[in-house]
Design a protein around this motif. Structure first.
Motif, PDB file in Angstrom:
ATOM      1  N   TYR A 101      40.564  34.686  21.155  1.00 49.10           N
ATOM      2  CA  TYR A 101      39.155  34.743  21.211  1.00 49.10           C
ATOM      3  C   TYR A 101      38.329  33.657  21.368  1.00 49.10           C
ATOM      4  N   GLY A 102      37.117  33.778  22.038  1.00 51.81           N
ATOM      5  CA  GLY A 102      36.290  32.754  22.217  1.00 51.81           C
ATOM      6  C   GLY A 102      36.173  32.881  23.900  1.00 51.81           C
ATOM      7  N   LEU A 103      34.902  31.836  24.237  1.00 55.31           N
ATOM      8  CA  LEU A 103      34.810  31.867  25.575  1.00 55.31           C
ATOM      9  C   LEU A 103      34.905  30.163  26.005  1.00 55.31           C
ATOM     10  N   THR A 104      35.626  30.028  27.142  1.00 54.57           N
ATOM     11  CA  THR A 104      35.675  28.710  27.787  1.00 54.57           C
ATOM     12  C   THR A 104      34.993  28.749  29.092  1.00 54.57           C
ATOM     13  N   PRO A 105      34.515  27.662  29.487  1.00 54.66           N
ATOM     14  CA  PRO A 105      33.825  27.799  30.957  1.00 54.66           C
ATOM     15  C   PRO A 105      34.616  28.140  31.998  1.00 54.66           C
ATOM     16  N   SER A 106      34.406  28.899  33.130  1.00 57.98           N
ATOM     17  CA  SER A 106      35.096  29.159  34.144  1.00 57.98           C
ATOM     18  C   SER A 106      34.051  29.607  35.062  1.00 57.98           C
ATOM     19  N   GLN A 107      34.672  29.812  36.315  1.00 60.25           N
ATOM     20  CA  GLN A 107      34.143  30.269  37.663  1.00 60.25           C
ATOM     21  C   GLN A 107      33.294  31.638  37.541  1.00 60.25           C
ATOM     22  N   PRO A 108      32.284  32.026  37.855  1.00 52.17           N
ATOM     23  CA  PRO A 108      31.767  33.223  37.981  1.00 52.17           C
ATOM     24  C   PRO A 108      32.344  34.051  38.788  1.00 52.17           C
ATOM     25  N   LYS A 109      32.655  35.441  38.381  1.00 48.47           N
ATOM     26  CA  LYS A 109      33.291  36.538  39.070  1.00 48.47           C
ATOM     27  C   LYS A 109      32.739  36.856  40.295  1.00 48.47           C
ATOM     28  N   LYS A 110      33.299  37.263  41.252  1.00 45.29           N
ATOM     29  CA  LYS A 110      32.581  37.609  42.413  1.00 45.29           C
ATOM     30  C   LYS A 110      33.592  38.587  43.402  1.00 45.29           C
ATOM     31  N   PRO A 111      33.139  39.434  44.159  1.00 45.98           N
ATOM     32  CA  PRO A 111      34.137  40.085  44.961  1.00 45.98           C
ATOM     33  C   PRO A 111      34.757  39.285  46.012  1.00 45.98           C
ATOM     34  N   MET A 112      35.940  39.696  46.566  1.00 44.98           N
ATOM     35  CA  MET A 112      36.698  38.645  47.404  1.00 44.98           C
ATOM     36  C   MET A 112      35.701  38.771  48.587  1.00 44.98           C
ATOM     37  N   GLN A 113      35.943  37.679  49.402  1.00 44.59           N
ATOM     38  CA  GLN A 113      35.487  37.747  50.958  1.00 44.59           C
ATOM     39  C   GLN A 113      36.457  37.872  51.960  1.00 44.59           C
ATOM     40  N   SER A 114      37.832  37.815  51.457  1.00 47.27           N
ATOM     41  CA  SER A 114      39.141  37.979  52.360  1.00 47.27           C
ATOM     42  C   SER A 114      40.347  38.451  51.539  1.00 47.27           C
ATOM     43  N   ALA A 115      40.964  39.205  52.239  1.00 44.14           N
ATOM     44  CA  ALA A 115      42.060  39.985  51.533  1.00 44.14           C
ATOM     45  C   ALA A 115      43.296  38.687  50.938  1.00 44.14           C
ATOM     46  N   ASN A 116      43.015  37.656  51.777  1.00 49.72           N
ATOM     47  CA  ASN A 116      43.864  36.462  51.384  1.00 49.72           C
ATOM     48  C   ASN A 116      43.668  35.985  50.132  1.00 49.72           C
ATOM     49  N   GLU A 117      42.564  36.235  49.515  1.00 50.26           N
ATOM     50  CA  GLU A 117      42.392  35.674  48.130  1.00 50.26           C
ATOM     51  C   GLU A 117      42.884  36.294  46.845  1.00 50.26           C
ATOM     52  N   ILE A 118      43.722  37.474  47.277  1.00 49.25           N
ATOM     53  CA  ILE A 118      44.332  38.247  46.238  1.00 49.25           C
ATOM     54  C   ILE A 118      45.144  37.456  45.529  1.00 49.25           C
ATOM     55  N   ASN A 119      45.154  37.688  44.056  1.00 52.10           N
ATOM     56  CA  ASN A 119      46.087  36.818  43.162  1.00 52.10           C
ATOM     57  C   ASN A 119      46.395  37.765  41.902  1.00 52.10           C
ATOM     58  N   ASP A 120      47.073  36.976  40.891  1.00 52.31           N
ATOM     59  CA  ASP A 120      47.445  37.956  39.682  1.00 52.31           C
ATOM     60  C   ASP A 120      46.366  38.505  38.789  1.00 52.31           C
ATOM     61  N   ALA A 121      45.435  37.522  38.986  1.00 50.23           N
ATOM     62  CA  ALA A 121      44.058  38.111  38.049  1.00 50.23           C
ATOM     63  C   ALA A 121      43.608  39.285  38.687  1.00 50.23           C
ATOM     64  N   ILE A 122      43.403  39.213  40.040  1.00 47.96           N
ATOM     65  CA  ILE A 122      42.914  40.350  40.657  1.00 47.96           C
ATOM     66  C   ILE A 122      43.835  41.628  40.583  1.00 47.96           C
ATOM     67  N   ILE A 123      44.834  41.520  40.886  1.00 49.68           N
ATOM     68  CA  ILE A 123      45.887  42.532  40.654  1.00 49.68           C
ATOM     69  C   ILE A 123      46.048  43.153  39.468  1.00 49.68           C
ATOM     70  N   SER A 124      46.060  42.065  38.333  1.00 49.75           N
ATOM     71  CA  SER A 124      46.004  42.920  37.047  1.00 49.75           C
ATOM     72  C   SER A 124      44.825  43.695  36.732  1.00 49.75           C
ATOM     73  N   GLY A 125      43.900  43.210  37.369  1.00 46.16           N
ATOM     74  CA  GLY A 125      42.627  44.018  37.051  1.00 46.16           C
ATOM     75  C   GLY A 125      42.497  45.174  37.757  1.00 46.16           C
ATOM     76  N   PHE A 126      43.188  45.522  38.706  1.00 44.86           N
ATOM     77  CA  PHE A 126      43.217  46.651  39.489  1.00 44.86           C
ATOM     78  C   PHE A 126      44.105  47.719  38.670  1.00 44.86           C
ATOM     79  N   LEU A 127      45.341  46.996  38.378  1.00 48.47           N
ATOM     80  CA  LEU A 127      46.212  47.855  37.590  1.00 48.47           C
ATOM     81  C   LEU A 127      45.502  48.126  36.346  1.00 48.47           C
ATOM     82  N   LEU A 128      44.856  47.547  35.573  1.00 51.94           N
ATOM     83  CA  LEU A 128      44.260  47.826  34.155  1.00 51.94           C
ATOM     84  C   LEU A 128      43.306  48.939  34.563  1.00 51.94           C
ATOM     85  N   SER A 129      42.266  48.995  35.819  1.00 53.43           N
ATOM     86  CA  SER A 129      41.321  49.882  36.245  1.00 53.43           C
ATOM     87  C   SER A 129      41.985  51.311  36.148  1.00 53.43           C
ATOM     88  N   CYS A 130      43.268  51.262  36.778  1.00 52.33           N
ATOM     89  CA  CYS A 130      44.096  52.600  36.991  1.00 52.33           C
ATOM     90  C   CYS A 130      44.084  53.147  35.717  1.00 52.33           C
TER      91      CYS A 130
END
Length: 206
Positions: A101-130
């Motif tokens: 629990y709790g919040l720690t400072p992190s970079q703001p979330k925003k859409p990818m600008q390139s398919a090369n930016e895909i990473n495990d955070a984005i992938i797990s988000g896709f799977l969760l949305s399914c």
């Protein structure tokens, strides 16, 4: 001859065997469920080569195998109106229930600008949305189902969607991809104490 005609007529309604006894809402909603299941599994297959973390890969593979089996038995009972070849299973995740629990400072979330930016955070988000979409779609379809077998398979499947989504949210939380804020202690305590036990209304029967 007349009795034979009556029996055949009773066994069919609109050229549909009574064994399938699906209502129109059910047909359309389960069609959406099965189409969404295919899309979800295609998403898992498409994203798998891009996964870097072995733990996420294990989650993806276990969930895909479970989703495939659930899709097959749902399609089977939908087509036949009868019990599928085996009951709906119960998905068992392989991680604990601990949440950070709790919040720690992190970079703001925003859409990818390139398919090369895909990473495990984005992938797990896709799977969760399914799974979130599947839980919603299956709930809607179950509420509209008139066939008792299809209704049972769908409602048993909903809890599996929730469990798989929970597993992915825990994975995200553990890796800092999903943070869980909390209320101030006094506000949380006030909310927890806001509801009391109910007594039976005087005019209601036992």
């Amino acid at each position: 001859m007349e009795n034979q005609f009556m029996n055949e007529s009773q066994a069919m309604q609109g050229n549909m065997p009574l064994s399938t006894n699906h209502g129109a809402h059910e047909i359309l909603d389960v069609h959406e469920v099965l189409s969404a299941s295919i899309s979800a599994m295609n998403t898992f297959i498409f994203l798998r080569p891009h996964v870097q973390d072995q733990e996420l890969l294990n989650i993806l593979d276990r969930q895909y195998a479970f989703m495939l089996d659930e899709y097959n038995i749902t399609a089977e009972c939908f087509k036949t109106g009868q019990d599928p070849s085996h009951p709906t299973g119960s998905y068992k995740m392989q991680m604990g229930n601990d949440t950070k629990y709790g919040l720690t400072p992190s970079q703001p979330k925003k859409p990818m600008q390139s398919a090369n930016e895909i990473n495990d955070a984005i992938i797990s988000g896709f799977l969760l949305s399914c799974h979130k979409m599947a839980a919603t779609g299956k709930t809607t379809a179950a509420l509209e189902s008139t066939n008792p077998v299809v209704r049972r398979v769908l409602q048993d499947s909903i809890q599996n969607c929730i469990e798989m989504a929970y597993e992915l949210s825990l994975y995200q939380n553990k890796n800092g991809y999903y943070q869980v804020p909390q209320l101030a202690p006094q506000d949380m305590q006030a909310m927890l104490n806001m509801y009391g036990q109910a007594d039976k209304a005087k005019d209601m029967p036992n």
